[in-house]
Motif scaffolding. Structure first.
Motif, short mmCIF file in Angstrom:
data_model
loop_
_atom_site.label_atom_id
_atom_site.label_comp_id
_atom_site.label_asym_id
_atom_site.label_seq_id
_atom_site.Cartn_x
_atom_site.Cartn_y
_atom_site.Cartn_z
N GLU A 165 37.94 -13.31 3.11
CA GLU A 165 38.17 -13.55 4.53
C GLU A 165 38.46 -15.03 4.78
O GLU A 165 39.38 -15.38 5.54
N ARG A 166 37.67 -15.91 4.18
CA ARG A 166 37.91 -17.34 4.36
C ARG A 166 39.23 -17.76 3.75
O ARG A 166 39.98 -18.56 4.33
N MET A 167 39.52 -17.22 2.58
CA MET A 167 40.77 -17.54 1.90
C MET A 167 41.97 -17.19 2.76
O MET A 167 42.92 -17.97 2.89
N ILE A 168 41.95 -16.03 3.37
CA ILE A 168 43.07 -15.62 4.23
C ILE A 168 43.19 -16.56 5.41
O ILE A 168 44.30 -17.01 5.77
N ALA A 169 42.08 -16.89 6.04
CA ALA A 169 42.12 -17.80 7.19
C ALA A 169 42.65 -19.17 6.79
O ALA A 169 43.40 -19.81 7.55
N MET A 171 44.79 -19.78 4.32
CA MET A 171 46.23 -19.65 4.10
C MET A 171 46.99 -19.61 5.42
O MET A 171 48.09 -20.17 5.53
N VAL A 172 46.43 -18.96 6.42
CA VAL A 172 47.06 -18.94 7.74
C VAL A 172 47.13 -20.36 8.30
O VAL A 172 48.17 -20.80 8.82
N GLY A 173 46.03 -21.11 8.18
CA GLY A 173 46.04 -22.49 8.63
C GLY A 173 47.04 -23.35 7.89
O GLY A 173 47.75 -24.17 8.50
N ASP A 174 47.16 -23.16 6.58
CA ASP A 174 48.12 -23.94 5.81
C ASP A 174 49.56 -23.57 6.16
O ASP A 174 50.45 -24.42 6.13
N THR A 175 49.79 -22.32 6.49
CA THR A 175 51.14 -21.91 6.92
C THR A 175 51.49 -22.60 8.23
O THR A 175 52.63 -23.08 8.41
N GLN A 176 50.55 -22.65 9.16
CA GLN A 176 50.80 -23.37 10.41
C GLN A 176 51.15 -24.83 10.14
O GLN A 176 52.07 -25.39 10.75
N ARG A 177 50.43 -25.46 9.22
CA ARG A 177 50.69 -26.86 8.93
C ARG A 177 52.07 -27.07 8.31
O ARG A 177 52.74 -28.07 8.58
N LEU A 178 52.52 -26.13 7.49
CA LEU A 178 53.88 -26.23 6.95
C LEU A 178 54.92 -26.20 8.07
O LEU A 178 55.99 -26.80 7.96
N LEU A 179 54.61 -25.49 9.14
CA LEU A 179 55.53 -25.39 10.27
C LEU A 179 55.48 -26.62 11.16
O LEU A 179 56.52 -27.03 11.70
N THR A 180 54.31 -27.21 11.34
CA THR A 180 54.15 -28.27 12.35
C THR A 180 54.07 -29.68 11.77
O THR A 180 54.41 -30.65 12.45
N TYR A 181 53.62 -29.83 10.54
CA TYR A 181 53.37 -31.16 10.01
C TYR A 181 54.63 -31.98 9.73
O TYR A 181 54.58 -33.22 9.81
N PRO A 182 55.77 -31.38 9.37
CA PRO A 182 56.95 -32.21 9.16
C PRO A 182 57.31 -33.06 10.39
O PRO A 182 57.64 -34.25 10.25
N ALA A 205 47.43 -12.28 14.62
CA ALA A 205 47.12 -11.20 15.55
C ALA A 205 45.87 -10.43 15.14
O ALA A 205 45.17 -9.85 15.97
N GLN A 206 45.59 -10.45 13.83
CA GLN A 206 44.39 -9.76 13.32
C GLN A 206 43.14 -10.63 13.39
O GLN A 206 42.06 -10.21 12.97
N GLY A 207 43.29 -11.83 13.90
CA GLY A 207 42.12 -12.67 14.12
C GLY A 207 41.82 -13.73 13.08
O GLY A 207 40.76 -14.37 13.14
N TYR A 208 42.74 -13.98 12.16
CA TYR A 208 42.50 -14.98 11.11
C TYR A 208 42.93 -16.36 11.62
O TYR A 208 43.92 -16.94 11.15
N THR A 209 42.20 -16.87 12.56
CA THR A 209 42.58 -18.08 13.29
C THR A 209 41.61 -19.24 13.12
O THR A 209 41.76 -20.27 13.76
N THR A 210 40.62 -19.10 12.25
CA THR A 210 39.54 -20.10 12.14
C THR A 210 40.08 -21.50 11.85
O THR A 210 39.56 -22.48 12.39
N TYR A 211 41.12 -21.60 11.03
CA TYR A 211 41.60 -22.92 10.61
C TYR A 211 42.93 -23.30 11.23
O TYR A 211 43.60 -24.21 10.75
N LEU A 212 43.29 -22.64 12.33
CA LEU A 212 44.45 -23.07 13.09
C LEU A 212 44.09 -24.32 13.89
O LEU A 212 42.94 -24.52 14.27
N GLN A 213 45.09 -25.14 14.13
CA GLN A 213 44.86 -26.36 14.93
C GLN A 213 45.39 -26.18 16.34
O GLN A 213 46.26 -25.39 16.59
#
Length: 213
Positions: A165-169, A171-182, A205-213
């Motif tokens: 569960e933590r691992m998925i969250a 990865m979701v956070g890291d995907t967001q950073r790939l989109l926004t950090y450049p 949408a499934q709730g894996y948002t813990t590490y989103l900024q």
């Protein structure tokens, strides 16, 4: 956990796992985390002659600040010494708290020791590979970067210490950073396929948002 979540998570995992191996680089930079396997892998690569020395980078991150009494870099250094890496071949950078600082502070550390490097081999969590490389290319572009992380299939990656569960969250956070950090100057741009974006949006949408900024 339902099958759709697992399928989407594997899409992200496979996308984030990036490899650019090399026979030899000037040094290995291990990016600290709560996962100890990169330290073990870095030791193996060093003992194979893949680099002249190792920098263990990482202070206390968002997970390890609540888990450990010593910084990530010092924990990693303990593991590498136990695996047979000579202590004088390990430099410790124990102040960084994020991926960008791993590179910025390592660059500063080596400069303080008057060590010049032209090539570096990154060792990180398997699912941090793409962001690690994008960060390195922005933060320290003078170095020719390679990456060689533990080759562990998605299905075998979760452990008691690295729960799914933590691992998925993460990865979701890291995907967001790939989109926004450049746009923020933290990483070079990365092209993201539609299927990866779809998996990312589904997991949000499934709730894996813990590490989103």
């Amino acid at each position: 956990m339902n099958e759709k979540v697992l399928t989407a998570a594997k899409v992200l995992y496979d996308f984030h796992h990036q490899e650019r191996p090399t026979n030899h680089a000037d040094f290995i930079l291990t990016m600290g985390s709560h996962d100890l396997r990169p330290a073990e892998h870095a030791a193996e690569l060093f003992l194979q002659g893949k680099a002249d020395f190792i920098v263990a980078a990482g202070g206390f991150g968002k997970i390890t600040r609540d888990l450990w009494q010593i910084p990530e870099a010092e924990k990693y250094a303990e593991i590498m010494r136990a695996a047979g890496v000579p202590a004088d071949k390990i430099f410790i950078e124990n102040e960084s708290t994020n991926s960008g600082q791993n590179f910025q502070f390592t660059k500063r550390l080596l400069a303080s020791k008057q060590i010049t490097v032209r090539s570096g081999l990154i060792v990180s969590k398997t699912y941090l590979g793409r962001r690690a490389m994008a960060t390195a290319q922005r933060q320290w572009p003078e170095v020719d970067w390679y990456i060689d992380s533990p080759a562990i299939p998605f299905e075998q990656y979760p452990t008691v210490d690295v729960p799914l569960e933590r691992m998925i969250a993460l990865m979701v956070g890291d995907t967001q950073r790939l989109l926004t950090y450049p746009d923020r100057g933290f990483q070079v741009p990365v092209t993201m396929p539609d299927r990866v974006l779809g998996a990312y949006e589904y997991l949000i949408a499934q709730g894996y948002t813990t590490y989103l900024q």
